[in-house]
Scaffold this motif. Structure first.
Motif, mmCIF file in Angstrom:
data_model
loop_
_atom_site.group_PDB
_atom_site.id
_atom_site.type_symbol
_atom_site.label_atom_id
_atom_site.label_comp_id
_atom_site.label_asym_id
_atom_site.label_seq_id
_atom_site.Cartn_x
_atom_site.Cartn_y
_atom_site.Cartn_z
ATOM 1 N N LEU A 163 -1.981 -5.526 34.288
ATOM 2 C CA LEU A 163 -2.644 -6.196 35.413
ATOM 3 C C LEU A 163 -4.125 -5.847 35.447
ATOM 4 N N THR A 164 -4.431 -4.576 35.232
ATOM 5 C CA THR A 164 -5.831 -4.128 35.243
ATOM 6 C C THR A 164 -6.602 -4.748 34.081
ATOM 7 N N ALA A 165 -5.984 -4.769 32.915
ATOM 8 C CA ALA A 165 -6.653 -5.251 31.702
ATOM 9 C C ALA A 165 -7.021 -6.722 31.780
ATOM 10 N N LEU A 166 -6.161 -7.525 32.418
ATOM 11 C CA LEU A 166 -6.319 -8.977 32.366
ATOM 12 C C LEU A 166 -6.895 -9.573 33.647
ATOM 13 N N ALA A 167 -7.226 -8.724 34.609
ATOM 14 C CA ALA A 167 -7.637 -9.213 35.931
ATOM 15 C C ALA A 167 -8.841 -10.136 35.875
ATOM 16 N N ASP A 168 -9.775 -9.884 34.957
ATOM 17 C CA ASP A 168 -10.998 -10.702 34.929
ATOM 18 C C ASP A 168 -11.060 -11.608 33.704
ATOM 19 N N LEU A 169 -9.933 -11.801 33.013
ATOM 20 C CA LEU A 169 -9.902 -12.709 31.866
ATOM 21 C C LEU A 169 -9.427 -14.094 32.305
ATOM 22 N N PRO A 170 -9.781 -15.132 31.558
ATOM 23 C CA PRO A 170 -9.331 -16.495 31.895
ATOM 24 C C PRO A 170 -7.889 -16.725 31.449
ATOM 25 N N VAL A 171 -6.989 -15.964 32.022
ATOM 26 C CA VAL A 171 -5.556 -16.082 31.756
ATOM 27 C C VAL A 171 -4.815 -15.993 33.081
ATOM 28 N N GLN A 172 -3.531 -16.336 33.065
ATOM 29 C CA GLN A 172 -2.651 -16.099 34.200
ATOM 30 C C GLN A 172 -1.591 -15.105 33.760
ATOM 31 N N VAL A 173 -1.123 -14.297 34.703
ATOM 32 C CA VAL A 173 -0.179 -13.234 34.390
ATOM 33 C C VAL A 173 1.066 -13.408 35.258
ATOM 34 N N ALA A 174 2.224 -13.494 34.617
ATOM 35 C CA ALA A 174 3.498 -13.555 35.328
ATOM 36 C C ALA A 174 4.216 -12.223 35.143
ATOM 37 N N VAL A 175 4.526 -11.552 36.259
ATOM 38 C CA VAL A 175 5.135 -10.229 36.251
ATOM 39 C C VAL A 175 6.579 -10.333 36.731
#
Length: 428
Positions: free
Chosen positions: A282-294
């Motif tokens: 979550l921390t790593a991808l927070a500011d990338l142009p991706v979406q994260v499903a947990v």
């Protein structure tokens, strides 16, 4: 005359689930089927109509290891004290109940997961005086080979054949020395039940004693072994279906199809400490142009740390729908989950160094289907770099699709039952 099968599983969902797939196929063909495992799996087994048999409490311990507040065994400790505690110590009581069950009601075939060491008691008898035995490989293969490094080191074969074999020979000597405690412990158990002792063999080689070595993967996801046992077969993963379909959360249809979707999970077992994989992701991808499903693997969503704006969470998700939309899976490396991802052609970032995960992680790297972070506690920077690397290099997804295609045509439970029936025919 009805054929009969006794299936023996260590008490863990990743063991029981795949074996239930085989049990259901046997039952569908008219076999009389019983499944021996831990007491907490009674409802799961009986829901499929399979007869349930319970391990004694002394052998019903695997689920509780690592759940009593102790740190999970990692690295070589997993193979020494970890294997002793999880698999060797329960073997004697498991062997005792197995002998009693077969004495009261014989079986034509005994199928066992690769960690159910109690089955070794059967090899105290001549082959003509025991049932057909089938080892079910529910995780990475560990047989000794001149072409593969010893199990437990998390190393991959070298690409130069001669150098690879020289290195593996030296590592074999080293591994037996480093893993002497588990070899001694297993040898004591084998002697107690009258089974052949190791006699200098690597501890994983006791598995090759079964009449059929049925691995629940495809050959493309295993190390090539020119000296593999002749009775080794690959049947592909045994996909387990949820008793009830998982509904999609409200946010699922609102995901932006223009952005890559990264799915992160710690599975349903090692999911109590989110700081291992989920929080760094979550921390790593927070500011990338991706979406994260947990997914939390069944735990309440409110146990998660605060989610960044590009992250969405659920206890469970409809996995086939999710993976069809997923660009990268970030996981601690459960064997079933890896195969589910590859079935859908999804490349993998894997962060696992406990239980068998050091070996499954190495295979992800060797097969070119993902990035092995070589730790169970990656930093956000390591996760970020790995995800970006996979998104930028289409070869990872191409390799995952290649293995997915092999999985799609694998024989599965039907092929395994065909082979078991064929092996039984000469005996009949």
């Amino acid at each position: 005359m009805t054929s009969s099968a006794l299936i023996c599983s260590m008490p863990a969902v990743g063991h029981v689930g795949p074996l239930l797939v085989v049990a259901a196929e046997l039952q569908r063909r008219g076999w009389d089927v019983r499944l021996l495992t831990g007491a907490r799996y009674r409802a799961m087994v009986e829901a499929t109509g399979i007869r349930f048999l319970s391990l004694p409490p002394e052998a019903d311990t695997l689920d509780d290891i690592g759940m009593d507040g102790d740190e999970r065994e990692r690295g070589l400790a997993t193979i020494n004290r970890g294997v002793e505690r999880a698999f060797v110590e329960p073997a004697a009581p498991a062997a005792s109940v197995l002998e009693r069950i077969l004495r009261d009601e014989p079986a034509d075939v005994v199928l066992h997961d690769m960690t159910f060491l109690g089955v070794q008691t059967l090899f105290a008898r001549p082959r003509s005086q025991r049932p057909l035995t089938v080892m079910c490989g529910i995780t990475a293969a560990g047989f000794s080979s001149r072409d593969a490094p010893p199990y437990g080191l998390g190393l991959t074969p070298l690409r130069q054949p001669l150098l690879n074999r020289l290195r593996n020979r030296a590592l074999g000597v080293t591994a037996k020395a480093v893993l002497r405690p588990v070899h001694r412990s297993l040898d004591r158990f084998l002697a107690d039940v009258g089974a052949p002792r190791l006699n200098g063999a690597f501890f994983m080689d006791v598995l090759s004693r079964s009449d059929l070595l049925a691995h629940f993967t495809v050959e493309e996801f295993e190390y090539p072994r020119s000296d593999a046992p002749t009775h080794l077969r690959f049947y592909g993963p045994m996909p387990t279906a949820s008793a009830r379909p998982t509904p999609a959360p409200d946010w699922f249809d609102d995901l932006d199809p223009r952005l890559p979707l990264v799915h992160v999970t710690q599975g349903t077992v090692a999911n109590t400490d989110y700081s291992e994989v989920i929080l760094p992701t979550l921390t790593a991808l927070a500011d990338l142009p991706v979406q994260v499903a947990v997914t939390t693997g069944g735990r309440p969503v409110d146990t998660l740390p605060p989610l960044p704006a590009n992250a969405f969470a659920a206890s469970y998700l409809p996995y086939d729908e999710l993976l069809a939309r997923t660009s990268v899976l970030v996981t601690n490396g459960g064997y079933g989950g890896l195969h589910h991802a590859m079935r859908h052609g999804v490349p993998i970032v894997i962060a696992g160094d406990s239980e068998d995960k050091v070996e499954t992680s190495a295979r992800v790297h060797y097969a070119g289907v993902g990035v092995n972070l070589r730790t169970g506690r990656p930093t956000p920077d390591a996760v970020r770099s790995a995800v970006q690397r996979i998104l930028a290099d289409p070869r990872y997804a191409a390799n995952a699709r290649r293995i997915g295609q092999a999985i799609a045509v694998a024989p599965g439970a039907a092929g395994l039952v065909d082979d078991v029936a064929a092996l039984l025919s000469p005996r009949s």
